[in-house]
Design an enzyme around this catalytic site. Structure first.
Site, PDB file in Angstrom:
ATOM      1  N   HIS A  48      37.091  -7.638   7.135  1.00 13.12           N
ATOM      2  CA  HIS A  48      37.288  -6.909   8.393  1.00 13.12           C
ATOM      3  C   HIS A  48      38.111  -5.642   8.153  1.00 13.12           C
ATOM      4  CE1 HIS A  48      37.175 -11.223  10.009  1.00 13.12           C
ATOM      5  NE2 HIS A  48      36.139 -10.665  10.591  1.00 13.12           N
ATOM      6  N   VAL A 188      32.953  -7.879   1.189  1.00 15.86           N
ATOM      7  CA  VAL A 188      34.185  -7.963   0.405  1.00 15.86           C
ATOM      8  C   VAL A 188      34.350  -9.413  -0.044  1.00 15.86           C
ATOM      9  CG1 VAL A 188      36.693  -7.684   0.456  1.00 15.86           C
ATOM     10  CG2 VAL A 188      35.225  -6.046   1.662  1.00 15.86           C
ATOM     11  N   MET A 196      34.440 -13.209   1.594  1.00 15.62           N
ATOM     12  CA  MET A 196      35.497 -13.462   2.574  1.00 15.62           C
ATOM     13  C   MET A 196      34.874 -13.824   3.904  1.00 15.62           C
ATOM     14  SD  MET A 196      38.557 -10.918   1.743  1.00 15.62           S
ATOM     15  CE  MET A 196      39.244 -10.905   0.090  1.00 15.62           C
TER      16      MET A 196
HETATM   17  P1  AMP Z   1      33.229 -11.751  12.360  1.00 15.70           P
HETATM   18  O1  AMP Z   1      34.651 -11.660  12.754  1.00 15.70           O
HETATM   19  O2  AMP Z   1      32.940 -12.830  11.356  1.00 15.70           O
HETATM   20  O3  AMP Z   1      32.285 -11.748  13.544  1.00 15.70           O
HETATM   21  O4  AMP Z   1      32.910 -10.414  11.557  1.00 15.70           O
HETATM   22  C1  AMP Z   1      33.164  -9.157  12.134  1.00 15.70           C
HETATM   23  C2  AMP Z   1      32.553  -8.104  11.263  1.00 15.70           C
HETATM   24  O5  AMP Z   1      33.125  -8.180   9.966  1.00 15.70           O
HETATM   25  C3  AMP Z   1      31.037  -8.291  11.099  1.00 15.70           C
HETATM   26  O6  AMP Z   1      30.419  -7.020  11.105  1.00 15.70           O
HETATM   27  C4  AMP Z   1      30.950  -8.950   9.751  1.00 15.70           C
HETATM   28  O7  AMP Z   1      29.713  -8.713   9.093  1.00 15.70           O
HETATM   29  C5  AMP Z   1      32.095  -8.280   9.016  1.00 15.70           C
HETATM   30  N1  AMP Z   1      32.518  -9.091   7.883  1.00 15.70           N
HETATM   31  C6  AMP Z   1      32.799 -10.413   7.887  1.00 15.70           C
HETATM   32  N2  AMP Z   1      33.104 -10.831   6.636  1.00 15.70           N
HETATM   33  C7  AMP Z   1      32.980  -9.753   5.839  1.00 15.70           C
HETATM   34  C8  AMP Z   1      33.146  -9.533   4.427  1.00 15.70           C
HETATM   35  N3  AMP Z   1      33.494 -10.511   3.605  1.00 15.70           N
HETATM   36  N4  AMP Z   1      32.945  -8.292   3.958  1.00 15.70           N
HETATM   37  C9  AMP Z   1      32.590  -7.274   4.785  1.00 15.70           C
HETATM   38  N5  AMP Z   1      32.421  -7.413   6.116  1.00 15.70           N
HETATM   39  C10 AMP Z   1      32.611  -8.641   6.632  1.00 15.70           C
END
Ligand code: AMP
Length: 315
Positions: A48, A188, A196
């Site tokens: 994030h 990431v 992550m």
């Molecule tokens: P979430 O909180 O899981 O809904 O994720 C919010 C945003 O962060 C979404 O666009 C996800 O694709 C992105 N995201 C979650 N994990 C990662 C990661 N490991 N690397 C890059 N972006 C991520």
């Protein structure tokens, strides 16, 4: 959930209603400052934060939304267990360069009488849609549409980690003529390769080591592709076998066209290798782009270069 103290995040404003959000954004919008939105469900990690930092480098004002969207969780899934750490999130978001944290209540997003949903047909039938049911993506597309309408950003940032989600959001933005650019950022990973995820904190030590099977599965298929293997069957078997060797049963392992998510038989161009698995009761997903014709050792699945905007499925 503990309230966020103003002292923790002095520079960043924290708003909880759409009206407050619009008031907070109005001066920047009037001044023509570029507004970036990073939608999240919180429990922020470096994935994030990479999105927030990237947005902060490019936009005059960055809004981070923090909303655990009940509509995208299936009945009986992990909604209650989903980690919530709002105070920490506020400090992390502020440190990464967020200007506004939008943390609405469920009632603010779905007030009594709420009766509208946004649905992307077709793309949502596959992979996560097939595994989690149609309500999952309907929940995602409805809330993302609402967040885009609430914040009206110039650009919104999403992670390639959720490859299908990214593709679906690109589709809905195009189909609904929403005036926003969608930019994707690479996944990431932890130093050992685990992607992550907010759900990683739910893993105990043994589960954490088994979870590594997902990125290892991507690596093994990528290595095989790099060595010249083109058969989807062989590549998928390599990924599945790697997972099973760690005692992890895949929910799905799929090699698909990056734009359409149609399954492919042979690797002839970029293909999305998408996987999902349950580590006991924690469900994780990961993906990589496999590219043919890259002889040599592929120690890590191909990812877009930093700053590269993914125009195909995410990628
Ligand atoms: P979430 O909180 O899981 O809904 O994720 C919010 C945003 O962060 C979404 O666009 C996800 O694709 C992105 N995201 C979650 N994990 C990662 C990661 N490991 N690397 C890059 N972006 C991520």
């Amino acid at each position: 959930m503990s309230p966020i103290t103003p002292t923790a995040v002095s520079r960043m404003s924290i708003v909880r209603t759409v009206a407050e959000l619009r008031t907070a954004l109005a001066p920047a919008r009037r001044a023509g400052v570029e507004i970036g939105l990073v939608p999240t469900m919180g429990a922020l990690h470096d994935g994030h934060l990479s999105l927030i930092r990237h947005a902060a480098e490019r936009c005059g004002l960055v809004v981070v939304s923090l909303f655990v969207n009940p509509a995208q969780f299936n009945a009986g899934s992990d909604l209650e267990r989903y980690p919530r750490r709002e105070r920490d999130d506020a400090a992390l978001a502020a440190a990464a360069g967020a200007d506004v944290l939008f943390a609405p209540s469920v009632e603010e997003v779905y007030p009594p009488g709420f009766a509208t949903s946004v649905e992307v047909i077709g793309l949502t039938d596959r992979l996560e849609g097939a595994a989690r049911g149609s309500e999952h993506f309907r929940g995602v597309t409805t809330v993302v549409t609402k967040l885009l309408c609430m914040a009206m950003p110039d650009v919104a940032y999403f992670g390639q980690k959720d490859a299908q989600q990214l593709l679906v959001i690109r589709r809905l933005v195009e189909d609904l003529n929403l005036p926003v650019r969608i930019e994707a950022r690479p996944t990431v990973r932890e130093p050992d390769g685990l992607a992550m995820s907010s759900r990683n904190v739910l893993l105990d030590t043994d589960q954490r080591s088994r979870a590594l099977a997902l990125s290892e599965a991507l690596d093994s298929a990528a290595r095989l592709a790099a060595g010249g293997e083109r058969s989807a069957e062989a590549l998928l078997a390599a990924a599945s076998d790697t997972m099973r060797a760690s005692g992890v049963v895949p929910d799905y392992v799929a090699l698909v066209e990056p734009d359409t998510l149609e399954p492919i038989d042979r690797l002839s161009g970029d293909a999305l290798l998408a996987i999902a698995a349950r580590i006991d009761d924690v469900r994780l997903i990961d993906n990589a782009i496999l590219r043919p014709g890259r002889a040599g050792s592929a120690s890590r699945p191909s990812q877009p270069l930093p700053g590269e905007t993914i125009t195909t499925c995410n990628a």
